[in-house]
Design a protein around this motif. Structure first.
Motif, PDB file in Angstrom:
ATOM      1  N   VAL A 111     -12.511   0.331  -0.038  1.00  0.00           N
ATOM      2  CA  VAL A 111     -12.612   0.485  -1.475  1.00  0.00           C
ATOM      3  C   VAL A 111     -12.638  -0.912  -2.088  1.00  0.00           C
ATOM      4  O   VAL A 111     -12.009  -1.849  -1.560  1.00  0.00           O
ATOM      5  CB  VAL A 111     -11.437   1.334  -2.022  1.00  0.00           C
ATOM      6  N   ASP A 112     -13.378  -1.075  -3.168  1.00  0.00           N
ATOM      7  CA  ASP A 112     -13.587  -2.405  -3.745  1.00  0.00           C
ATOM      8  C   ASP A 112     -12.279  -3.126  -4.066  1.00  0.00           C
ATOM      9  O   ASP A 112     -12.171  -4.343  -3.892  1.00  0.00           O
ATOM     10  CB  ASP A 112     -14.433  -2.297  -5.018  1.00  0.00           C
ATOM     11  N   SER A 113     -11.284  -2.385  -4.512  1.00  0.00           N
ATOM     12  CA  SER A 113     -10.046  -3.016  -4.979  1.00  0.00           C
ATOM     13  C   SER A 113      -9.247  -3.695  -3.864  1.00  0.00           C
ATOM     14  O   SER A 113      -8.347  -4.485  -4.162  1.00  0.00           O
ATOM     15  CB  SER A 113      -9.169  -1.978  -5.685  1.00  0.00           C
ATOM     16  N   VAL A 114      -9.548  -3.411  -2.603  1.00  0.00           N
ATOM     17  CA  VAL A 114      -8.788  -4.020  -1.509  1.00  0.00           C
ATOM     18  C   VAL A 114      -9.629  -4.957  -0.653  1.00  0.00           C
ATOM     19  O   VAL A 114      -9.101  -5.594   0.271  1.00  0.00           O
ATOM     20  CB  VAL A 114      -8.131  -2.954  -0.600  1.00  0.00           C
ATOM     21  N   LYS A 115     -10.910  -5.044  -0.939  1.00  0.00           N
ATOM     22  CA  LYS A 115     -11.769  -5.922  -0.139  1.00  0.00           C
ATOM     23  C   LYS A 115     -11.274  -7.361  -0.186  1.00  0.00           C
ATOM     24  O   LYS A 115     -10.933  -7.874  -1.245  1.00  0.00           O
ATOM     25  CB  LYS A 115     -13.208  -5.838  -0.645  1.00  0.00           C
ATOM     26  N   GLY A 116     -11.228  -7.988   0.979  1.00  0.00           N
ATOM     27  CA  GLY A 116     -10.742  -9.360   1.074  1.00  0.00           C
ATOM     28  C   GLY A 116      -9.239  -9.462   1.204  1.00  0.00           C
ATOM     29  O   GLY A 116      -8.713 -10.553   1.490  1.00  0.00           O
ATOM     30  N   ARG A 117      -8.523  -8.357   1.002  1.00  0.00           N
ATOM     31  CA  ARG A 117      -7.064  -8.380   1.093  1.00  0.00           C
ATOM     32  C   ARG A 117      -6.557  -7.502   2.239  1.00  0.00           C
ATOM     33  O   ARG A 117      -5.549  -7.827   2.881  1.00  0.00           O
ATOM     34  CB  ARG A 117      -6.438  -7.895  -0.217  1.00  0.00           C
ATOM     35  N   PHE A 118      -7.201  -6.382   2.481  1.00  0.00           N
ATOM     36  CA  PHE A 118      -6.769  -5.435   3.519  1.00  0.00           C
ATOM     37  C   PHE A 118      -7.749  -5.476   4.684  1.00  0.00           C
ATOM     38  O   PHE A 118      -8.951  -5.672   4.498  1.00  0.00           O
ATOM     39  CB  PHE A 118      -6.739  -4.005   2.978  1.00  0.00           C
ATOM     40  N   THR A 119      -7.206  -5.242   5.887  1.00  0.00           N
ATOM     41  CA  THR A 119      -8.037  -5.170   7.080  1.00  0.00           C
ATOM     42  C   THR A 119      -7.611  -3.977   7.928  1.00  0.00           C
ATOM     43  O   THR A 119      -6.439  -3.869   8.302  1.00  0.00           O
ATOM     44  CB  THR A 119      -7.922  -6.449   7.924  1.00  0.00           C
ATOM     45  N   ILE A 120      -8.567  -3.105   8.203  1.00  0.00           N
ATOM     46  CA  ILE A 120      -8.300  -1.959   9.065  1.00  0.00           C
ATOM     47  C   ILE A 120      -8.735  -2.295  10.482  1.00  0.00           C
ATOM     48  O   ILE A 120      -9.740  -2.986  10.695  1.00  0.00           O
ATOM     49  CB  ILE A 120      -9.032  -0.698   8.546  1.00  0.00           C
ATOM     50  N   SER A 121      -7.951  -1.833  11.460  1.00  0.00           N
ATOM     51  CA  SER A 121      -8.300  -2.079  12.855  1.00  0.00           C
ATOM     52  C   SER A 121      -7.742  -0.947  13.706  1.00  0.00           C
ATOM     53  O   SER A 121      -6.851  -0.213  13.278  1.00  0.00           O
ATOM     54  CB  SER A 121      -7.739  -3.421  13.329  1.00  0.00           C
ATOM     55  N   GLN A 122      -8.290  -0.810  14.904  1.00  0.00           N
ATOM     56  CA  GLN A 122      -7.792   0.221  15.803  1.00  0.00           C
ATOM     57  C   GLN A 122      -7.626  -0.347  17.199  1.00  0.00           C
ATOM     58  O   GLN A 122      -8.432  -1.162  17.651  1.00  0.00           O
ATOM     59  CB  GLN A 122      -8.700   1.450  15.817  1.00  0.00           C
ATOM     60  N   ASP A 123      -6.567   0.080  17.839  1.00  0.00           N
ATOM     61  CA  ASP A 123      -6.287  -0.312  19.219  1.00  0.00           C
ATOM     62  C   ASP A 123      -6.472   0.941  20.064  1.00  0.00           C
ATOM     63  O   ASP A 123      -5.593   1.796  20.127  1.00  0.00           O
ATOM     64  CB  ASP A 123      -4.866  -0.848  19.331  1.00  0.00           C
ATOM     65  N   ASN A 124      -7.640   1.056  20.659  1.00  0.00           N
ATOM     66  CA  ASN A 124      -7.961   2.284  21.384  1.00  0.00           C
ATOM     67  C   ASN A 124      -7.037   2.520  22.571  1.00  0.00           C
ATOM     68  O   ASN A 124      -6.697   3.655  22.898  1.00  0.00           O
ATOM     69  CB  ASN A 124      -9.412   2.254  21.861  1.00  0.00           C
ATOM     70  N   ALA A 125      -6.609   1.426  23.205  1.00  0.00           N
ATOM     71  CA  ALA A 125      -5.737   1.565  24.378  1.00  0.00           C
ATOM     72  C   ALA A 125      -4.392   2.171  23.986  1.00  0.00           C
ATOM     73  O   ALA A 125      -3.760   2.867  24.785  1.00  0.00           O
ATOM     74  CB  ALA A 125      -5.555   0.222  25.057  1.00  0.00           C
ATOM     75  N   LYS A 126      -3.963   1.897  22.759  1.00  0.00           N
ATOM     76  CA  LYS A 126      -2.656   2.382  22.319  1.00  0.00           C
ATOM     77  C   LYS A 126      -2.768   3.544  21.345  1.00  0.00           C
ATOM     78  O   LYS A 126      -1.769   3.992  20.792  1.00  0.00           O
ATOM     79  CB  LYS A 126      -1.883   1.228  21.670  1.00  0.00           C
ATOM     80  N   ASP A 127      -4.004   4.004  21.127  1.00  0.00           N
ATOM     81  CA  ASP A 127      -4.215   5.105  20.176  1.00  0.00           C
ATOM     82  C   ASP A 127      -3.546   4.803  18.844  1.00  0.00           C
ATOM     83  O   ASP A 127      -2.853   5.640  18.265  1.00  0.00           O
ATOM     84  CB  ASP A 127      -3.662   6.421  20.747  1.00  0.00           C
ATOM     85  N   THR A 128      -3.735   3.588  18.374  1.00  0.00           N
ATOM     86  CA  THR A 128      -3.082   3.135  17.158  1.00  0.00           C
ATOM     87  C   THR A 128      -4.101   2.642  16.142  1.00  0.00           C
ATOM     88  O   THR A 128      -5.052   1.949  16.487  1.00  0.00           O
ATOM     89  CB  THR A 128      -2.088   2.002  17.472  1.00  0.00           C
ATOM     90  N   LEU A 129      -3.867   3.017  14.907  1.00  0.00           N
ATOM     91  CA  LEU A 129      -4.666   2.558  13.773  1.00  0.00           C
ATOM     92  C   LEU A 129      -3.768   1.672  12.920  1.00  0.00           C
ATOM     93  O   LEU A 129      -2.614   2.029  12.676  1.00  0.00           O
ATOM     94  CB  LEU A 129      -5.163   3.741  12.951  1.00  0.00           C
ATOM     95  N   ASN A 130      -4.295   0.531  12.494  1.00  0.00           N
ATOM     96  CA  ASN A 130      -3.503  -0.405  11.709  1.00  0.00           C
ATOM     97  C   ASN A 130      -4.170  -0.715  10.372  1.00  0.00           C
ATOM     98  O   ASN A 130      -5.392  -0.598  10.225  1.00  0.00           O
ATOM     99  CB  ASN A 130      -3.328  -1.718  12.479  1.00  0.00           C
TER     100      ASN A 130
END
Length: 135
Positions: free
Chosen positions: A61-80
């Motif tokens: 969403v525009d309001s978080v661009k440049g501030r938030f980062t989404i990532s996933q660790d497939n080995a740990k089945d984790t979303l950050n």
């Protein structure tokens, strides 16, 4: 049975950082699904924050661009979700979700972010974690 469990919420001052995590159990990654973070503030509608597909493509969403980062660790089945430069307007309950995108006509990530879900009953949601940012 799919379970999504969020952690990492809390109270911080404006300008601070938090890292949200979501551990998925009973869930197998699929191109039919994407993972994402959504939030809801009191008195407001739910809002998509960031989503990611199995190829690592993202949408914010525009309001978080440049501030938030989404990532996933497939080995740990984790979303950050790494949240930096937090603002009071980021205060909300944050939910981790696995969203069905369809099989033949996959819904684009931007549309998923805006809440255009092809099958609400195919989606999975966590219980949420509270983020409070004070000025």
């Amino acid at each position: 049975q799919v379970q999504l469990v969020e952690s990492g919420g809390g109270s911080v001052q404006a300008g601070g950082s938090l890292r949200l995590s979501c551990v998925a159990s009973g869930y197998r990654q699929s191109t039919y699904y994407c993972m994402g973070w959504f939030r809801q503030a009191p008195g407001k509608e739910r809002e998509g924050v960031a989503v990611i597909d199995t190829d690592g493509r993202t949408s914010y969403v525009d309001s978080v661009k440049g501030r938030f980062t989404i990532s996933q660790d497939n080995a740990k089945d984790t979303l950050n979700l790494q949240m930096n430069s937090l603002k009071p307007e980021d205060t909300a309950m944050y939910y981790c979700a696995a969203i069905y995108r369809g099989i033949f006509d996959t819904v684009p990530l931007n549309d998923i972010l805006s809440g255009s879900f092809p099958r609400d009953d195919y989606n999975y949601w966590g219980q949420g974690t509270q983020v409070t940012v004070s000025s």
